[in-house]
Design a protein around this motif. Structure first.
Motif, short mmCIF file in Angstrom:
data_model
loop_
_atom_site.label_atom_id
_atom_site.label_comp_id
_atom_site.label_asym_id
_atom_site.label_seq_id
_atom_site.Cartn_x
_atom_site.Cartn_y
_atom_site.Cartn_z
N VAL A 147 0.84 -1.20 0.00
CA VAL A 147 0.00 0.00 0.00
C VAL A 147 0.88 1.25 0.00
CG1 VAL A 147 -1.69 1.34 1.33
CG2 VAL A 147 -1.94 -1.14 1.14
N GLY A 148 1.91 1.24 0.83
CA GLY A 148 2.83 2.37 0.88
C GLY A 148 3.56 2.57 -0.43
N MET A 149 3.97 1.48 -1.06
CA MET A 149 4.63 1.58 -2.37
C MET A 149 3.70 2.22 -3.40
SD MET A 149 6.42 -2.18 -2.57
CE MET A 149 7.26 -2.87 -1.15
N GLN A 150 2.45 1.78 -3.41
CA GLN A 150 1.46 2.34 -4.34
C GLN A 150 1.25 3.83 -4.08
OE1 GLN A 150 -0.12 0.85 -6.87
NE2 GLN A 150 -1.51 2.54 -7.39
N GLN A 151 1.16 4.20 -2.81
CA GLN A 151 0.96 5.61 -2.47
C GLN A 151 2.14 6.46 -2.93
OE1 GLN A 151 0.34 5.16 1.75
NE2 GLN A 151 -1.89 5.21 1.56
N GLN A 152 3.36 5.97 -2.73
CA GLN A 152 4.54 6.72 -3.15
C GLN A 152 4.61 6.83 -4.67
OE1 GLN A 152 6.71 8.60 -1.80
NE2 GLN A 152 6.36 8.24 0.37
N TRP A 153 4.27 5.76 -5.36
CA TRP A 153 4.26 5.80 -6.83
C TRP A 153 3.25 6.82 -7.32
CZ3 TRP A 153 0.52 4.44 -10.55
CH2 TRP A 153 0.99 4.36 -11.87
N GLU A 154 2.07 6.84 -6.72
CA GLU A 154 1.04 7.81 -7.11
C GLU A 154 1.48 9.24 -6.79
OE1 GLU A 154 -2.45 6.51 -5.09
OE2 GLU A 154 -2.86 4.88 -6.51
N LEU A 155 2.19 9.43 -5.67
CA LEU A 155 2.72 10.75 -5.35
C LEU A 155 3.74 11.18 -6.40
CD1 LEU A 155 2.98 13.19 -3.50
CD2 LEU A 155 4.61 11.88 -2.10
N SER A 172 10.72 4.08 -0.23
CA SER A 172 9.74 5.13 -0.55
C SER A 172 10.28 6.05 -1.63
CB SER A 172 9.42 5.96 0.71
OG SER A 172 8.68 5.20 1.64
N ALA A 173 11.56 6.42 -1.49
CA ALA A 173 12.17 7.28 -2.51
C ALA A 173 12.19 6.59 -3.86
CB ALA A 173 13.59 7.66 -2.08
N ASN A 199 8.67 6.45 -5.32
CA ASN A 199 8.29 7.79 -5.75
C ASN A 199 8.94 8.14 -7.08
OD1 ASN A 199 8.50 10.84 -5.87
ND2 ASN A 199 7.25 10.64 -4.03
N LEU A 200 10.24 7.84 -7.20
CA LEU A 200 10.96 8.14 -8.44
C LEU A 200 10.45 7.32 -9.62
CD1 LEU A 200 14.53 8.36 -6.87
CD2 LEU A 200 13.28 10.26 -7.95
N ALA A 201 9.94 6.13 -9.33
CA ALA A 201 9.37 5.30 -10.40
C ALA A 201 8.16 5.98 -11.01
CB ALA A 201 8.99 3.93 -9.86
N GLY A 202 7.38 6.69 -10.17
CA GLY A 202 6.23 7.43 -10.69
C GLY A 202 6.62 8.75 -11.32
N LEU A 203 7.67 9.37 -10.79
CA LEU A 203 8.11 10.67 -11.29
C LEU A 203 8.85 10.56 -12.62
CD1 LEU A 203 8.45 13.73 -10.80
CD2 LEU A 203 10.50 13.19 -9.43
N TYR A 204 9.61 9.50 -12.79
CA TYR A 204 10.43 9.34 -13.99
C TYR A 204 10.24 7.97 -14.65
CZ TYR A 204 13.11 13.55 -12.78
OH TYR A 204 13.50 14.84 -12.49
N LEU A 213 20.81 22.28 -9.99
CA LEU A 213 19.75 21.37 -9.53
C LEU A 213 18.41 22.09 -9.51
CD1 LEU A 213 21.49 19.57 -6.52
CD2 LEU A 213 20.79 18.50 -8.66
N LYS A 214 17.37 21.39 -9.91
CA LYS A 214 16.02 21.92 -9.81
C LYS A 214 15.26 21.32 -8.64
CE LYS A 214 15.25 23.24 -14.63
NZ LYS A 214 14.34 23.11 -15.80
N VAL A 215 15.65 20.13 -8.22
CA VAL A 215 14.98 19.44 -7.11
C VAL A 215 16.00 18.79 -6.19
CG1 VAL A 215 13.40 17.58 -6.45
CG2 VAL A 215 12.90 18.95 -8.47
N ILE A 216 15.85 19.05 -4.90
CA ILE A 216 16.55 18.27 -3.88
C ILE A 216 15.45 17.58 -3.08
CG2 ILE A 216 18.01 18.33 -1.83
CD1 ILE A 216 19.41 20.76 -3.00
N MET A 217 15.39 16.27 -3.20
CA MET A 217 14.32 15.48 -2.58
C MET A 217 14.84 14.79 -1.33
SD MET A 217 12.22 12.25 -4.24
CE MET A 217 11.44 13.22 -5.52
N TYR A 218 14.12 14.96 -0.23
CA TYR A 218 14.46 14.30 1.02
C TYR A 218 13.42 13.22 1.32
CZ TYR A 218 17.65 18.22 1.95
OH TYR A 218 18.65 19.15 1.88
N SER A 219 13.86 12.02 1.63
CA SER A 219 12.98 10.94 2.03
C SER A 219 13.30 10.62 3.49
CB SER A 219 13.21 9.70 1.14
OG SER A 219 12.31 8.66 1.49
#
Length: 233
Positions: free
Chosen positions: A9-17, A51-52, A55-60, A218-224
């Motif tokens: 469930v958490g993986m799905q939520q991060q991918w959707e984010l 989680s990171a 999330n990156l799988a959904g972002l890129y 850099l355009k994004v610095i992402m913290y997990s």
């Protein structure tokens, strides 16, 4: 995978984010992953690293030139971390800090903390008896509530003693435990010693981004990281 791990469930939520971030920042960020645009930093904890990555799988999602196997619509993207013992940026409270530990000792002696303990002593004893966990206190009870909350969200049955009223009171004590970490007594000094370090780094990131001669644009610095990371800020 057990307690403290990232669920499906958490993986799905991060991918959707990640997909939502793609929708919001499409055009600002390259559609394809570009290492010069984004830097990802995580604590050295399984669930934050995963989680990171989710999330990156959904972002890129990989473009044609980035696909390395026709059956895999995913690409590896670096997530940087440091050993937990060396973490001085994202996982709070930062220890050992003699002054912070002194403030926490003084917090336990404050009227607000003492009164809250007296008001909830019978509840804390009941939770200790039911769970078999000794010395359940105001600052440790959050972990019990967190476990019960996660089990409930994953449609698991709670033990009979975890009634709706008990869960409500535990939720309130969970919030108080975060106040204990960063508030109640001398909150400004606590904030400076803890979240102030991360805030200082964020401000440095902003300053660096404004420099026209910056070597890495850099355009994004992402913290997990964790809920306590946000609470510290």
């Amino acid at each position: 995978q057990g307690f403290g791990q990232l669920s499906q469930v958490g993986m799905q939520q991060q991918w959707e984010l990640g997909r939502a971030l793609r929708s919001r920042y499409n055009g600002f960020l390259n559609k394809s992953y570009d290492r010069r645009q984004i830097h990802v930093r995580s604590t050295d904890v399984d669930r934050t690293l995963m989680s990171a990555e989710a999330n990156l799988a959904g972002l890129y999602p990989p473009g044609e030139s980035q696909i390395f196997h026709h059956n895999i619509t995913w690409q590896p993207i670096p997530v940087h971390t440091v050993p937990e013992a060396e973490e001085q940026l994202l996982k709070f409270p930062l220890l050992p800090c003699p002054r912070y530990l002194e403030l926490q000792k003084e917090t336990k002696e404050s009227a607000e903390y003492v009164n809250k303990t007296k008001e909830n002593l019978s509840l804390l004893k009941m939770v200790a008896n039911e769970t078999g966990i000794p010395d359940v206190s105001l600052e440790s009870v959050w972990s019990i509530y967190d476990t019960l909350f996660c089990e409930h969200r994953h449609n698991m049955s709670l033990p009979p003693w975890a009634t709706e009223e008990v869960m409500k009171r535990l939720d309130e004590l969970k919030n108080f435990s975060f106040m204990f970490l960063f508030g109640i007594y001398k909150p400004v000094e606590k904030a400076r010693l803890q979240g102030g370090l991360l805030l200082d780094q964020i401000l440095k990131n902003f300053t660096e981004a404004t420099k026209s001669d910056a070597e890495q644009r850099l355009k994004v610095i992402m913290y997990s990281a964790h809920d306590s990371t946000l609470t510290a800020l």
